[in-house]
Design a protein around this motif. Structure first.
Motif, short mmCIF file in Angstrom:
data_model
loop_
_atom_site.label_atom_id
_atom_site.label_comp_id
_atom_site.label_asym_id
_atom_site.label_seq_id
_atom_site.Cartn_x
_atom_site.Cartn_y
_atom_site.Cartn_z
N GLU A 371 44.11 37.78 35.98
CA GLU A 371 43.53 38.79 36.57
C GLU A 371 41.84 38.74 35.90
OE1 GLU A 371 45.29 42.15 35.23
OE2 GLU A 371 47.18 42.02 36.80
N ALA A 372 41.51 38.24 34.85
CA ALA A 372 40.21 38.46 34.40
C ALA A 372 39.64 37.17 35.15
CB ALA A 372 40.36 38.00 32.60
N VAL A 373 40.20 35.86 35.28
CA VAL A 373 39.59 34.95 36.10
C VAL A 373 39.10 35.37 37.35
CG1 VAL A 373 39.70 32.58 37.03
CG2 VAL A 373 40.66 33.10 34.80
N LEU A 374 40.28 36.00 38.08
CA LEU A 374 39.93 36.38 39.58
C LEU A 374 38.80 37.38 39.71
CD1 LEU A 374 43.68 36.66 40.73
CD2 LEU A 374 41.89 35.13 41.45
N GLY A 380 34.79 34.29 46.45
CA GLY A 380 36.05 35.10 47.11
C GLY A 380 37.21 34.17 47.08
N ILE A 381 38.39 34.97 46.58
CA ILE A 381 39.70 33.98 46.47
C ILE A 381 40.71 35.13 47.18
CG2 ILE A 381 41.55 33.35 45.18
CD1 ILE A 381 39.51 32.99 42.99
N LEU A 393 43.58 39.35 46.79
CA LEU A 393 42.23 39.29 47.27
C LEU A 393 41.29 40.17 46.15
CD1 LEU A 393 40.79 39.49 49.87
CD2 LEU A 393 40.81 41.83 49.75
N ASN A 394 40.42 39.37 45.38
CA ASN A 394 39.71 39.70 44.64
C ASN A 394 38.36 40.39 45.14
OD1 ASN A 394 38.18 37.59 45.62
ND2 ASN A 394 37.40 36.84 43.50
N ARG A 395 37.53 40.98 44.01
CA ARG A 395 36.48 41.70 44.63
C ARG A 395 35.31 41.23 45.23
NH1 ARG A 395 37.43 44.33 39.46
NH2 ARG A 395 35.95 42.80 38.47
N SER A 396 34.98 39.79 45.05
CA SER A 396 34.15 38.87 45.65
C SER A 396 34.57 38.81 47.21
CB SER A 396 33.91 37.69 45.19
OG SER A 396 33.42 37.94 43.59
N ALA A 397 35.76 38.30 47.37
CA ALA A 397 36.30 38.33 48.72
C ALA A 397 36.24 39.61 49.55
CB ALA A 397 37.84 37.94 48.90
#
Length: 772
Positions: A371-374, A380-381, A393-397
């Motif tokens: 979770e820390a990495v994502l 975006g991942i 779905l991470n925040r960047s995605a």
């Protein structure tokens, strides 16, 4: 005494119930008089109250046990209730069947032919009365009608009128007919020869009689039926008639009514018989119920004891203590085996819990790390499961695709990001675990270039899961294109500008030297036309080269404290002078508006945008402009938003294209036939140097229903160009993924900076105009 109290009470109740049954059925010498029956009922009630007292005491003990939280207290109540229901249900059924049997027997007596005959006799007698009432109604209406027409005869010849009245009454078989006034005085009477003793109605009754409907009275006691009606054409005068009834029918009617009353009285006594039998069955049922409750209580005590121990141990286990053991007594049979099984289960749970705790700690540490990495990853991942739905779905995605996590999780990837459909199809059909490529997406009118990596995760399922990595390389691609076009512009300016001056000088020298030698008018015109064309085309090429030079050698801005409102006001004034046929209006939300910027460059940017707006208006037919304001109109609005300065230019021209709108900011991309495609590119670079950008919108977004374009220039009040950390990370990630390096500031070879043909639709146009 408490031990033998319950059996003694049950025996007394059974004995009293048996004696009551024998007396009520007449099987004893005791006569079931009301006093005897009442005595037996009191004895039964006393025994029932004694049993109820015992049951209440036992139930109170159960309630106290449940309130104190003793284990198996609810089960204890359920077992007692079950035994009670099993015991009372047959007794209730027997009581119901007996009552139904008695009810049916009485129904045969009171609901059979006898009751129907009595009711029919009464109905027939009453129908006879009603028939006479209806018959006399018709007779009195007919007589009233005849008398109303004979009113003149009444006033002129009373004897003839009386004969008419007698004839009318005789024809209708009415022995009594008379005309009375409102005080019941007899004015005229029919002489029918039949004597009938009757009296006229009271004066108060006559006041409610009308002319249309007679009042009819059936008088069984007087054995006649009478009617009265108000006469038309007479003043407060009434016709009163009477007809005798058959005395035998009247007598039968009275006897029928007496018989019906007696029958109803006898039928009402049926409830007493039913109550007597109901009380008897109730005593027996309650007695059996009390015995069942006591037996159930004793059985429940022996059954609940081992279960209570097991429940206490289970409660201890629920608190986390797995070291508890249940005492086992072999005399308890199967319940003892259940205790042994419970002890073995707790031992197994102790060992498994220790293993699960260790595994859970390991999984939890890995989950926190992932979770820390994502969350910290700039790329975006997106995780896609084997069904094609988004699972991670991470925040960047979220920022890249323009959808929140709640809007995407569980939805098909083809609905969330349809631009990835081709790459996903390639990943599914191919054998490689990694597929790379670039896609272009448009969100909120903004076009972005993404570098995509699709990695397949092999599982035991029929379809694989995928991890998709998205990197935003829009700024990197834009920077590469700008750098490449800048190098192209420098080479064009260097290679083309040098021969332009000799060509122009040579054409002018040829015109001066040889123009006077040509004497023929026709040849002289052709000669001058050709030389003028050469000079004019050379000037056009020189202006184009100057545009290239300005784009290639953009000066660095000199930031000084200036007034944005004054700068825009002067630029707008110059454009208004140059284009008087267009209404150009400026609006300043804040005046003065101080900021750090290069006055010459910002003025040039505003001039370029307004010039583009005038050219867009010139392409609109005049009849279409008449629909809006009657002529072209450009609004320039200067305002402040946070730490940014906004300059909005809104026109009613032809507007911007809907597709690939962001490409207009690239060099040499234009929608006009004679445009160089450098105006917006220069404005974009100027604003980027001032920490801002240019936004392309529709005029209808600014003012509803308006046609045209809306250009928004935004730059920082501080004038410092800002590049976020996220942008730097995205560029670095894009370089790592695509292998594209950031273009250096030094000159590059033309072959390396040339834009690929498939990347822009304007390459053919550029090659044709520049010769590249």
């Amino acid at each position: 005494m408490r031990r033998w109290l319950a059996p003694l009470a049950v025996a007394m109740a059974l004995l009293s119930a048996l004696l009551t049954f024998l007396v009520l059925t007449g099987l004893t010498r005791i006569e079931p008089t009301p006093e005897v029956v009442r005595s037996f009922y009191l004895i039964n009630a006393a025994t029932i109250l004694l049993l109820v007292g015992i049951i209440v005491r036992e139930l109170w003990q159960l309630i106290l046990a449940r309130r104190r939280g003793r284990a198996a207290a609810r089960l204890h109540v359920q077992i007692v209730s079950l035994f009670s229901i099993v015991a009372v249900l047959p007794a209730v059924l027997v009581a119901v069947v007996a009552n139904v049997t008695i009810e049916r027997g009485l129904d045969r007596l009171f609901s059979g032919p006898t009751k129907e005959v009595i009711q029919n006799s009464l109905t027939i007698a009453r129908a006879y009365m009603q028939d006479h009432a209806q018959l006399i109604r018709g007779d009195i209406l007919g007589m009233a009608n005849d008398i109303a027409h004979a009113r003149p005869l009444y006033d002129q010849d009373r004897r003839s009128f009386r004969e008419l009245l007698t004839a009318s009454a005789g024809s209708r078989n009415l022995p009594g007919a008379m005309i009375i006034d409102k005080n019941t005085n007899i004015l005229e009477s029919a002489d029918t020869g039949m004597r009938l003793a009757y009296s006229p109605p009271a004066p108060d009754f006559l006041s409610n009689v009308n002319e249309s409907e007679p009042e009819i009275a059936v008088l069984p006691d007087a054995s006649f039926v009478a009617a009265v009606i108000r006469l038309r054409a007479f003043s407060d005068t009434f016709l009163y008639v009477a007809r005798p009834l058959d005395p035998n029918v009247v007598q039968q009617l009275k006897q029928t009514e007496v018989s019906v009353a007696e029958y109803a009285q006898i039928e009402s006594r049926r409830l007493g018989i039913q109550v007597a039998f109901a009380l008897m069955f109730a005593v027996i049922a309650l007695t059996i119920l009390m015995a069942s409750v006591l037996i159930g209580l004793n059985f429940a005590n022996s059954l609940v004891a081992p279960i209570r121990r097991l429940m206490n141990a289970a409660h201890t286990v629920s608190t986390g203590d797995l070291h508890v053991k249940v005492p086992v007594h072999q005399s308890e049979g199967d319940l003892a085996q259940l205790g042994e099984t419970f002890n073995k289960m707790t031992q197994e749970l102790r060992s498994q819990r220790d293993e699960l705790v260790n595994a859970s700690d390991l999984i939890d540490s890995r989950r926190r790390f992932i979770e820390a990495v994502l969350s910290s990853a700039s790329a975006g991942i997106i995780g896609v499961d084997n069904s094609g739905s988004v699972g991670i779905l991470n925040r960047s995605a979220e920022k890249l695709i323009g959808h929140s996590e709640a809007e995407t999780l569980g939805h098909p990837l083809s609905d969330v990001l349809p631009e990835l459909e081709e790459m996903m199809k390639t990943a599914r059909e191919g054998t490689q675990r990694l597929v790379q490529g670039q896609i272009t997406i448009t969100r909120d009118g903004t076009e972005r270039n993404l570098s995509v990596r699709v990695s397949a995760e092999k599982t035991s399922q029929p379809h694989d899961s995928y991890i998709i990595t998205l990197d935003d390389i829009t700024e990197l691609v834009s920077a590469q294109r700008t750098s490449a076009w800048g190098d192209v512009a420098r080479r064009i300016a260097h290679e083309i500008k040098n021969p332009l001056t000799p060509i122009q000088l040579s054409a002018e020298r040829i015109r001066r030297k040889f123009g006077k030698d040509i004497t023929e008018t026709k040849d002289k015109q052709i000669f001058e036309q050709c030389t003028d064309t050469i000079v004019r085309q050379v000037d056009d090429i020189r202006r184009m080269v100057d545009e290239f030079s300005r784009f290639a050698r953009m000066p660095k801005p000199v930031m000084e404290g200036e007034d944005v409102a004054d700068t825009v006001r002067q630029a707008v004034f110059l454009m208004k002078v140059a284009h008087p046929e267009i209404d150009i209006e400026a609006e300043f939300k804040e005046d003065p508006l101080r900021a750090q910027f290069d006055r010459r460059l910002i003025s040039q940017a505003v001039t370029n945008i307004v010039k583009n707006a005038t050219e867009a208006i010139e392409q609109v037919p005049p009849e279409e402009l008449g629909k809006d304001y009657g002529k072209g109109r450009i609004d320039v609005v200067v305002s402040r938003e946070g730490e940014d300065v906004l300059v909005d230019v809104i026109d009613n021209g032809i507007g911007l294209p809907k597709v690939a709108r962001s490409r207009l900011l690239e060099p040499y991309v234009t929608t006009r036939a004679k445009g160089t495609g450098l105006g917006l590119a220069i404005v974009g670079r100027v604003l980027e140097d001032h920490g801002g950008r240019i936004e392309l919108k529709d005029a209808s977004d600014f003012r509803e229903g308006q046609r045209g374009a809306w250009m928004r220039m935004r730059f920082a009040i501080s004038g410092a160009p800002a590049k976020s950390e996220g942008t730097m990370q995205a560029s670095s990630a894009a370089n790592a993924v695509t292998g594209i390096a950031t273009p250096p500031e030094t000159k590059q070879p033309a072959a390396e900076t040339k834009e690929p043909a498939e990347k822009t639709n304007d390459s053919t146009k550029i090659e044709a105009s520049t010769g590249i």
